[in-house]
Write an enzyme that holds these catalytic residues in place. Structure first.
Site: not given
Ligand code: NAD
Length: 299
Positions: A72, A108
């Protein structure tokens, strides 16, 4: 997915381990429902093969990719641009390829905020207690601030995430006017007081998920006031120990992270296709997959 032909565009998921992911089921069910000519595949990619995998997005003219651990943050140097939340979080979970130009997003936090809004709890003007400042907690705090939360108290262990959380808190305060403070999770008196103050409590740690399924960071039901919204980002198991404790206290707005997972996927889907993900279809596909998995798992 639709029938694959010479025009099908590939969307990937680059992470390791990744074979357990629900994302291929979600996205391919959605492509099929809408008749979109994409295919979504998971690729076992770690930081050692990440540069080549990102180059493949350009070389193969893929529409983009999802990215998960351990990539990420590691992916950022290989991208051309980051959106605001991804730049603040220094984390990317979605890449969009526009004619070779790769933009990184983090969806997210959008997933958390959108799921709560759909459940009748928009974060705008709300006071939030958030435990966890890692890959899930950081974008949640950022997106909540972007969406207008009035204040966030972040609690974290005195680990590597703590100092980063303090830096982020300062940015959220300055840039979005969201009063953000960071506290040591060991200060249980402060946590108890924060719960009495908050509108929304979110646990963004892996506590409650296997192998920590028998644990919760709050175990005393008297710490929960009746109108508190309790949100656990964990969704396996569907009802975590935290959720059970909150329900014992008589709370009714108690949620797991499945909706966040679906909404983060929906936000990525929208970025790639320009269309809203058909969530009922996706939910049905996930349920079918879960049922099939239960039937094939020996007891
Ligand atoms: P991470 O490793 O980046 O961060 C973990 C965070 O939890 C850190 O802040 C750490 O200090 C804290 N933590 C870990 N163990 C703890 C413990 N025993 N006591 C107190 N604090 C503890 O992980 P992450 O990527 O942030 O993922 C956290 C959880 O969120 C995982 O269970 C993951 O599956 C889940 N998640 C859910 C979604 C969703 O869409 N629902 C999305 C992302 C992550």
């Amino acid at each position: 997915m639709t029938d694959i032909d010479g025009h099908t565009r590939l969307i990937g998921l680059m992470a390791t381990p990744i074979r357990h992911s629900l994302s291929p089921t979600m996205h391919n069910a959605a492509f099929k429902k809408l008749g979109l000519n994409y295919a979504y595949l998971a690729f076992e990619v770690g930081t050692d093969t990440l540069a080549a995998a990102v180059q493949a997005i350009r070389t193969l003219d893929m529409r983009g990719s999802n990215v998960s651990m351990p990539n990420k943050t590691a992916i950022i140097p290989y991208l051309d641009e980051l959106d605001q939340a991804a730049a603040l979080a220094q984390a990317v979970n979605t890449v969009v390829n526009d004619q070779g130009r790769l933009t990184g997003y983090t969806t997210d936090g959008v997933g958390f905020v959108n799921d709560l809004a759909k459940k009748g709890h928009p974060v705008q003007g709300k006071k939030i207690v958030l435990i966890g400042a890692g890959g899930a907690g950081t974008p949640i705090a950022i997106q909540a601030a972007i969406a207008g939360a009035s204040a966030i108290q972040i609690f974290n262990r005195a680990d590597g995430h703590f100092q980063q959380a303090q830096q982020n808190a300062q940015v959220l305060q300055e840039r979005f006017g969201c009063q953000t403070s960071v506290h040591d999770l060991a200060d249980q008196a402060a946590l108890k007081a924060a719960l009495a103050w908050a509108d929304i409590y979110c646990d963004a740690t892996a506590v409650g998920m296997t192998p920590l399924a028998d644990q919760a960071l709050i175990t005393d039901p008297t710490w929960f006031k009746p109108d508190l919204v309790v949100y656990d980002v964990v969704y396996a198991p569907r009802e975590t120990k935290l959720m059970k404790t909150a329900k014992t206290a008589g709370l009714t707005h108690v949620y797991n992270g499945l909706g966040m997972m679906m909404e983060q996927g929906a936000a990525a889907f929208q970025l790639w296709t320009g269309q809203a993900m058909p969530l009922a279809t996706v939910q049905a596909a996930l349920t079918e997959k879960e049922t099939a998995a239960c039937q094939t798992t020996p007891s």
